[in-house]
Design an enzyme around this catalytic site. Structure first.
Site, PDB file in Angstrom:
ATOM      1  N   THR A 231       0.868  -1.171   0.000  1.00 58.61           N
ATOM      2  CA  THR A 231       0.000   0.000   0.000  1.00 58.61           C
ATOM      3  C   THR A 231       0.907   1.224   0.000  1.00 58.61           C
ATOM      4  O   THR A 231       2.044   1.140   0.471  1.00 58.61           O
ATOM      5  CB  THR A 231      -0.835  -0.021   1.307  1.00 58.61           C
ATOM      6  OG1 THR A 231      -1.824  -1.025   1.173  1.00 58.61           O
ATOM      7  CG2 THR A 231      -1.483   1.309   1.622  1.00 58.61           C
ATOM      8  N   ARG A 259     -15.000  -5.834  -0.246  1.00 57.55           N
ATOM      9  CA  ARG A 259     -14.272  -5.627   1.018  1.00 57.55           C
ATOM     10  C   ARG A 259     -13.597  -4.257   0.994  1.00 57.55           C
ATOM     11  O   ARG A 259     -12.967  -3.867   0.011  1.00 57.55           O
ATOM     12  CB  ARG A 259     -13.223  -6.719   1.206  1.00 57.55           C
ATOM     13  CG  ARG A 259     -12.353  -6.562   2.472  1.00 57.55           C
ATOM     14  CD  ARG A 259     -11.053  -5.840   2.200  1.00 57.55           C
ATOM     15  NE  ARG A 259     -10.134  -5.869   3.330  1.00 57.55           N
ATOM     16  CZ  ARG A 259      -8.973  -5.225   3.376  1.00 57.55           C
ATOM     17  NH1 ARG A 259      -8.596  -4.480   2.349  1.00 57.55           N
ATOM     18  NH2 ARG A 259      -8.189  -5.297   4.419  1.00 57.55           N
ATOM     19  N   VAL A 260     -13.741  -3.510   2.056  1.00 63.48           N
ATOM     20  CA  VAL A 260     -13.073  -2.215   2.174  1.00 63.48           C
ATOM     21  C   VAL A 260     -12.139  -2.292   3.371  1.00 63.48           C
ATOM     22  O   VAL A 260     -12.537  -2.760   4.436  1.00 63.48           O
ATOM     23  CB  VAL A 260     -14.109  -1.083   2.344  1.00 63.48           C
ATOM     24  CG1 VAL A 260     -13.417   0.236   2.658  1.00 63.48           C
ATOM     25  CG2 VAL A 260     -14.950  -0.935   1.076  1.00 63.48           C
ATOM     26  N   GLY A 261     -10.902  -1.864   3.193  1.00 71.27           N
ATOM     27  CA  GLY A 261      -9.922  -1.925   4.273  1.00 71.27           C
ATOM     28  C   GLY A 261      -9.805  -0.622   5.029  1.00 71.27           C
ATOM     29  O   GLY A 261     -10.708   0.224   4.990  1.00 71.27           O
ATOM     30  N   THR A 282      -0.081   1.207   6.888  1.00 72.30           N
ATOM     31  CA  THR A 282      -0.103   0.055   5.992  1.00 72.30           C
ATOM     32  C   THR A 282      -0.160  -1.190   6.865  1.00 72.30           C
ATOM     33  O   THR A 282       0.241  -1.158   8.026  1.00 72.30           O
ATOM     34  CB  THR A 282       1.140   0.034   5.080  1.00 72.30           C
ATOM     35  OG1 THR A 282       1.189  -1.229   4.400  1.00 72.30           O
ATOM     36  CG2 THR A 282       2.431   0.207   5.856  1.00 72.30           C
ATOM     37  N   GLY A 283      -0.655  -2.280   6.294  1.00 71.38           N
ATOM     38  CA  GLY A 283      -0.757  -3.509   7.080  1.00 71.38           C
ATOM     39  C   GLY A 283      -2.171  -4.028   7.095  1.00 71.38           C
ATOM     40  O   GLY A 283      -3.047  -3.509   6.382  1.00 71.38           O
ATOM     41  N   GLY A 285      -5.586  -4.344   7.306  1.00 72.03           N
ATOM     42  CA  GLY A 285      -6.597  -3.312   7.493  1.00 72.03           C
ATOM     43  C   GLY A 285      -7.606  -3.626   8.580  1.00 72.03           C
ATOM     44  O   GLY A 285      -8.039  -2.737   9.317  1.00 72.03           O
TER      45      GLY A 285
HETATM   46  N1  ASP Z   1      -4.002  -1.733   4.729  1.00 71.68           N
HETATM   47  C1  ASP Z   1      -4.292  -2.332   3.468  1.00 71.68           C
HETATM   48  C2  ASP Z   1      -5.612  -3.043   3.532  1.00 71.68           C
HETATM   49  O1  ASP Z   1      -5.853  -3.753   4.473  1.00 71.68           O
HETATM   50  C3  ASP Z   1      -3.288  -3.311   3.026  1.00 71.68           C
HETATM   51  C4  ASP Z   1      -1.891  -2.864   3.036  1.00 71.68           C
HETATM   52  O2  ASP Z   1      -1.488  -1.972   3.742  1.00 71.68           O
HETATM   53  O3  ASP Z   1      -1.158  -3.436   2.270  1.00 71.68           O
HETATM   54  O4  ASP Z   1      -6.351  -2.937   2.610  1.00 71.68           O
END
Ligand code: ASP
Length: 365
Positions: A231, A259-261, A282-283, A285
């Site tokens: 991300t 799906r929404v993160g 990031t990470g 969600g």
């Molecule tokens: N945070 C993003 C999500 O869960 C994924 C990511 O950071 O790579 O959609």
């Protein structure tokens, strides 16, 4: 006569001394009693920080050519934001410009390089926030939009809403003449192969185990590699002392359509407030969304008086980990202090300050 003259002279001297004292006091106030934000303006403190995700490839799988490609894109992104800030532009524009560069690159999981849903389509999430006005905009599960971060900015500035999703977001994009691309534009072999691998091996969605085993979800290292995160995000402070933050993603590979993160959710990922700081995450969600990571970092500054670095470390390395989350965050505060943290083996990241010297890192410090 002499006495009148003396009285006049001493009156004049008295007025002069009084004016002198007033000038001195004003000068003192100007120098030492101004608000921090005013001092910031005088000092022209500005900076931009970016990330390209906290799930980097293992060192042994990172060829020097590939590493160079990442470094080039990260530098391009930083410079796009820096030029705007150095020219007196605002932090919202700088954040948007920096993120657009990464959205246009096939290397990151955003825009062109977005991951696929389990049905093999690309659904994009993004958001942006203005720390001066506390206005924000986001788009969730939107298809076909070349630069979701710009659409998020349009939601913030051209609509009365904060979040638009799916078909409604796409309709708004068309109304605003945002750039629309055919499905092929978003096809990258890397993301496609990643989906095929996930589908075949029946690896749980985005590395998440079923709820009853959720406790054992710990670090990105356990899920393999290539299809992790990436991300993108940026936070900036401009010459006027205004903060902004933005985040953009294709979300987790093999996610369910719709799906929404966390990335388009204000406070979960993106958060900016001139009183405190600007954050992009990031990470996983699903974990940032219950922790409200961006807002939590800001609240620790606001209510507990923590320094930025301590707040970021507390939220990412302690609070996020304690609920089985993983990932990272970048942040900047109103004084221009920069902090970041991540739970895995690295995070694509960098910053640039007024002298134009930039720092870019991929692995641990
Ligand atoms: N945070 C993003 C999500 O869960 C994924 C990511 O950071 O790579 O959609």
């Amino acid at each position: 006569m002499k006495r009148i003259f003396n009285r006049r002279t001493s009156g004049l001297v008295f007025k002069l001394v009084r004016m002198f004292i007033i000038c001195l006091v004003s000068l003192f106030c100007l120098l030492f009693c101004s608000k921090p934000s005013d001092r910031q303006k005088d000092a022209s403190t500005y900076a931009i920080v970016i990330h390209g995700g906290a799930g980097v490839r293992y060192r042994e799988e990172m060829t020097s050519e590939l590493e160079k490609e990442y470094l080039v894109e990260l530098e391009k992104s930083l410079m796009a934001g820096y030029e705007i800030l150095a020219g007196g532009g605002n932090s919202v524009a700088a954040v948007e410009a920096a993120i657009r560069v990464m959205e246009d690159s096939p290397l990151f999981n955003a825009g062109k390089g977005a991951s696929f849903t389990r049905d093999g389509i690309n659904e994009l999430d993004a958001s942006i926030m203005n720390g001066n006005t506390l206005r924000a905009g986001g788009v969730g599960a939107v298809r076909s939009v070349k630069n979701p971060i710009s659409l998020a900015r349009l939601v913030m500035e051209e609509s009365p809403h904060v979040l638009l999703v799916g078909q409604g977001a796409l309709a708004f994009a068309k109304e605003m003449n945002a750039e629309i691309m055919p499905d092929e534009y978003f096809f990258t072999e890397r993301q496609w192969n990643s989906l095929q691998r996930r589908l075949k091996e029946d690896i749980p969605y985005g590395g998440m185990l079923p709820p009853e085993k959720n406790d054992s979800v710990t670090s990105g290292k356990s899920y393999g590699n290539e299809d992790l995160y990436e991300t993108v995000g940026a936070v900036a402070l401009d010459k006027d002392g205004n903060l902004a933050a933005g985040t953009s993603t294709g979300g987790r590979v093999k996610k369910r359509p719709g799906r929404v993160g966390d990335s388009p959710i204000i406070g979960a990922s993106t958060y900016a407030n001139n009183k405190t700081c600007a954050v992009s995450t990031t990470g996983l969600g699903e974990k940032h969304m219950v922790l409200l990571t961006g807002k939590e970092i800001s609240s620790l500054l606001d209510h507990k008086g923590l320094q930025l670095k301590d707040a970021v470390h507390d939220v990412i390395l302690k609070q996020l980990v304690s609920i089985g989350g993983e990932g990272g965050a970048i942040s900047i505060d109103k004084q221009g202090n920069i902090a970041w943290a991540f739970t895995g083996n690295g995070m694509y990241r960098g910053f640039v300050k007024p002298d134009g010297k930039f720092v870019i890192k991929i692995y641990e410090d």
